[in-house]
Design a protein around this motif. Structure first.
Motif, short mmCIF file in Angstrom:
data_model
loop_
_atom_site.label_atom_id
_atom_site.label_comp_id
_atom_site.label_asym_id
_atom_site.label_seq_id
_atom_site.Cartn_x
_atom_site.Cartn_y
_atom_site.Cartn_z
N ILE A 308 -18.15 -8.30 27.04
CA ILE A 308 -17.98 -9.37 28.04
C ILE A 308 -16.51 -9.54 28.39
CG2 ILE A 308 -18.13 -11.87 28.36
CD1 ILE A 308 -20.81 -11.77 26.91
N ASN A 309 -15.63 -9.48 27.41
CA ASN A 309 -14.20 -9.62 27.67
C ASN A 309 -13.67 -8.48 28.54
OD1 ASN A 309 -13.86 -12.04 26.27
ND2 ASN A 309 -13.47 -11.01 24.32
N ILE A 311 -15.45 -6.88 30.78
CA ILE A 311 -15.97 -7.15 32.13
C ILE A 311 -15.11 -8.20 32.83
CG2 ILE A 311 -17.92 -8.15 33.40
CD1 ILE A 311 -19.76 -6.89 31.27
N LYS A 312 -14.77 -9.25 32.08
CA LYS A 312 -13.97 -10.33 32.66
C LYS A 312 -12.57 -9.84 33.03
CE LYS A 312 -16.37 -14.20 30.46
NZ LYS A 312 -16.83 -14.79 31.72
N GLU A 313 -12.00 -9.00 32.20
CA GLU A 313 -10.67 -8.47 32.50
C GLU A 313 -10.66 -7.72 33.83
OE1 GLU A 313 -9.54 -6.12 29.16
OE2 GLU A 313 -9.18 -7.85 27.84
N ARG A 314 -11.69 -6.90 34.06
CA ARG A 314 -11.78 -6.16 35.32
C ARG A 314 -11.96 -7.11 36.50
NH1 ARG A 314 -14.96 -2.60 32.06
NH2 ARG A 314 -16.88 -3.51 32.91
N GLN A 315 -12.76 -8.15 36.32
CA GLN A 315 -13.00 -9.10 37.41
C GLN A 315 -11.73 -9.89 37.75
OE1 GLN A 315 -16.20 -11.24 35.56
NE2 GLN A 315 -17.80 -9.99 36.53
N VAL A 316 -11.01 -10.34 36.73
CA VAL A 316 -9.77 -11.10 36.96
C VAL A 316 -8.73 -10.21 37.62
CG1 VAL A 316 -7.86 -12.27 35.82
CG2 VAL A 316 -10.20 -12.76 35.12
N GLU A 317 -8.60 -8.98 37.16
CA GLU A 317 -7.66 -8.04 37.78
C GLU A 317 -7.99 -7.82 39.25
OE1 GLU A 317 -7.94 -4.59 35.38
OE2 GLU A 317 -6.61 -5.35 33.79
N ALA A 318 -9.28 -7.72 39.57
CA ALA A 318 -9.69 -7.52 40.96
C ALA A 318 -9.35 -8.73 41.81
CB ALA A 318 -11.19 -7.23 41.02
N THR A 319 -9.52 -9.94 41.27
CA THR A 319 -9.18 -11.16 42.01
C THR A 319 -7.69 -11.23 42.28
OG1 THR A 319 -11.07 -12.38 41.10
CG2 THR A 319 -9.23 -13.68 41.93
N TRP A 353 10.44 -14.15 46.99
CA TRP A 353 9.25 -14.08 46.15
C TRP A 353 7.99 -13.65 46.92
CZ3 TRP A 353 8.27 -12.86 41.60
CH2 TRP A 353 7.05 -13.13 40.99
N ASP A 354 7.85 -14.06 48.16
CA ASP A 354 6.68 -13.66 48.95
C ASP A 354 6.63 -12.15 49.17
OD1 ASP A 354 5.69 -16.19 49.12
OD2 ASP A 354 6.54 -16.63 51.08
N GLN A 355 7.79 -11.50 49.19
CA GLN A 355 7.82 -10.05 49.35
C GLN A 355 7.63 -9.35 48.00
OE1 GLN A 355 10.49 -12.01 50.85
NE2 GLN A 355 9.06 -12.10 52.58
N ILE A 356 8.08 -10.00 46.92
CA ILE A 356 8.00 -9.39 45.59
C ILE A 356 6.60 -9.54 44.99
CG2 ILE A 356 8.87 -9.54 43.22
CD1 ILE A 356 11.56 -10.40 44.38
N PHE A 357 5.97 -10.68 45.20
CA PHE A 357 4.69 -10.96 44.54
C PHE A 357 3.62 -9.88 44.76
CE2 PHE A 357 0.41 -12.90 45.00
CZ PHE A 357 0.15 -13.10 43.65
N PRO A 358 3.44 -9.35 45.98
CA PRO A 358 2.41 -8.32 46.15
C PRO A 358 2.64 -7.06 45.32
CG PRO A 358 3.02 -9.25 48.28
CD PRO A 358 4.01 -9.76 47.28
N THR A 359 3.87 -6.83 44.88
CA THR A 359 4.18 -5.64 44.08
C THR A 359 4.23 -5.94 42.58
OG1 THR A 359 6.59 -5.98 44.18
CG2 THR A 359 5.56 -4.76 46.00
N LEU A 360 4.01 -7.20 42.20
CA LEU A 360 4.10 -7.59 40.80
C LEU A 360 3.01 -6.91 39.97
CD1 LEU A 360 5.35 -9.52 38.63
CD2 LEU A 360 3.60 -11.18 39.30
N GLU A 361 3.40 -6.35 38.85
CA GLU A 361 2.44 -5.72 37.93
C GLU A 361 1.94 -6.77 36.94
OE1 GLU A 361 2.51 -2.37 34.41
OE2 GLU A 361 3.80 -2.05 36.17
N VAL A 362 0.64 -6.99 36.91
CA VAL A 362 0.05 -8.01 36.05
C VAL A 362 -0.95 -7.36 35.09
CG1 VAL A 362 -1.23 -10.19 35.94
CG2 VAL A 362 0.24 -9.70 37.92
N SER A 363 -0.73 -7.54 33.80
CA SER A 363 -1.70 -7.10 32.78
C SER A 363 -2.55 -8.28 32.37
CB SER A 363 -0.97 -6.51 31.57
OG SER A 363 -0.21 -7.51 30.92
N VAL A 364 -3.83 -8.04 32.12
CA VAL A 364 -4.78 -9.11 31.83
C VAL A 364 -5.44 -8.86 30.48
CG1 VAL A 364 -6.85 -10.33 32.58
CG2 VAL A 364 -5.24 -9.44 34.28
N ASP A 365 -5.45 -9.89 29.65
CA ASP A 365 -6.11 -9.84 28.34
C ASP A 365 -7.00 -11.07 28.22
OD1 ASP A 365 -6.83 -9.21 25.75
OD2 ASP A 365 -5.05 -10.12 24.86
N VAL A 366 -8.31 -10.87 28.08
CA VAL A 366 -9.26 -11.98 27.96
C VAL A 366 -9.79 -12.02 26.54
CG1 VAL A 366 -11.44 -12.97 28.78
CG2 VAL A 366 -9.91 -11.82 30.40
#
Length: 387
Positions: A308-309, A311-319, A353-366
């Motif tokens: 389940i975790n 699955i949630k990680e993939r969903q949050v990353e997609a959002t 920040w509006d130009q940087i945010f779309p390129t921000l790398e985000v890792s997700v851990d649920v």
């Protein structure tokens, strides 16, 4: 002698007392319960007010069940909020009182044009309650909502506020929006309310609260997310506390009540690259098990948790990626975390920040932990065979 002196002093004090020469009786007030802001067909600002009718409140205390209304809706068109309030006042035999206003509804057309001028008036008017809830009307006008005769409450504005709190999106007040507007590292959001079409069995109109409007730094609505993505947005932002959810595991579905939801964000700047590490935690109570998994076995429960975790990680990353690439607005507040952890570097990038945010790398851990599986561990006999 002492008694006479006390009597004289008391008499003199009585003479110094004055009456309430400037009192305002409650019957002199018109109580403003809800506001609607829209653009008229000619492009002018249109404001509507839901005003209480005290004489009808006892008759209609069960809502709109008998068809009576405990309120009237007054509309005016003009060039400024203050001008419109005066025009509404001119149509009423009592002095308007904003202290009881519970909600503000903004038509989507107006939200997409921009709300800077509207918010300016709210910040300057001392009669405005900062705890007033605020909504965008999904594909509609604000006055359409306050015109509804709700079967649950004499005032549709109050019914909308209550529904927002039970819709799992929490409640967003005017204060919350203004705080986000005043910060560089986050962009505002507002819950969206949508009027549901009636079917043959329904006598009254109702509404749904299941979408979130996304704004840019100029307070223009640029898009929206709905259903599950809206809940994930608030979990990432740190404002979602609990929710009911159903997950498809590949072996069937699992329904849970998730609570104690929290988020932790750590940011780093390394090799001229910005990264954000997001951790989402919470506890879950199993409500329905439509798989053949025996959750009374610890190894099975741990395996399901891990699944389940993931699955949630993939969903949050997609959002996150959807909002980054489609709207480019940091509604999660990652920029605020950079501001706190790297204040000196933030000064260099805050205006970009509006130009940087779309390129921000985000890792997700649920890390969602199943703490309760109900009275039985095994599914009801026969469920596994039906798959």
């Amino acid at each position: 002698m002492k008694k006479i002196c006390c009597s004289v002093i008391c008499l003199m004090l009585v003479l110094l007392l004055t009456g309430c020469w400037d009192r305002n009786e409650i019957n002199d007030y018109a109580f403003w319960i809800g506001s609607a802001l829209d653009l008229s067909d000619s492009g002018k600002l249109e404001k509507s007010a839901q005003i209480a009718i005290p004489a009808e409140m006892n008759i209609s205390k069960g809502g709109g069940g008998k068809g009576q209304r405990a309120n009237i809706v007054v509309t005016a068109t003009g060039s400024s909020i203050l001008d419109l309030e005066q025009k509404i006042q001119d149509k009423l035999p009592r002095k308007v009182f904003l202290g009881h206003r519970r909600a503000i509804f903004i038509g989507e057309k107006m939200a997409r044009k921009g709300l800077t001028d509207v918010m300016d008036q709210f910040t300057r008017n001392t009669d405005t309650r900062m705890r007033t809830d605020i909504f965008v009307v999904d594909n509609g006008k604000g006055k359409d909502v306050i015109n509804i005769n709700s079967p649950f409450n004499p005032f549709s504005a109050i019914a909308a506020v209550d529904q927002d709190r039970f819709s799992r999106l929490g409640d967003t007040a005017l204060r919350d929006v203004l705080l986000d507007v005043g910060r560089d590292g986050i962009r505002p959001t507002m819950p969206m309310i949508k009027i549901s079409p009636k079917n043959k069995q329904e006598k009254h109109e109702s509404f749904d609260v299941k979408s979130v409007a996304i704004f840019n730094k100029n307070l223009q609505m640029v898009g929206k997310v709905s259903e599950r993505a809206s809940l994930e947005l608030f979990w990432i932002k740190g404002t979602l506390k609990n929710r009911f959810v159903t997950e498809e595991t590949g072996q069937g579905s699992i329904s849970m009540y998730e609570s104690n939801l929290k988020r932790y964000v750590h940011t780093e700047f390394k090799n001229n690259k910005l990264k954000a590490h997001l951790k989402l935690v919470g506890t879950a109570r199993l409500l329905e098990n439509n798989t053949d998994i025996d959750l009374s076995v610890s190894a099975e429960r741990i395996r399901l948790e891990r699944k389940i975790n993931e699955i949630k990680e993939r969903q949050v990353e997609a959002t996150i990626k959807k909002i980054q690439h489609k709207y480019g607005q940091d509604v999660f507040g990652f920029g605020e975390e950079f501001h706190r952890e790297h204040p000196y570097y933030w000064k260099k990038i805050r205006n970009k920040w509006d130009q940087i945010f779309p390129t921000l790398e985000v890792s997700v851990d649920v890390k969602l932990k199943i703490q309760s599986t109900g009275d039985i561990g095994k599914p009801v006999p026969g469920i596994g065979e039906r798959k």
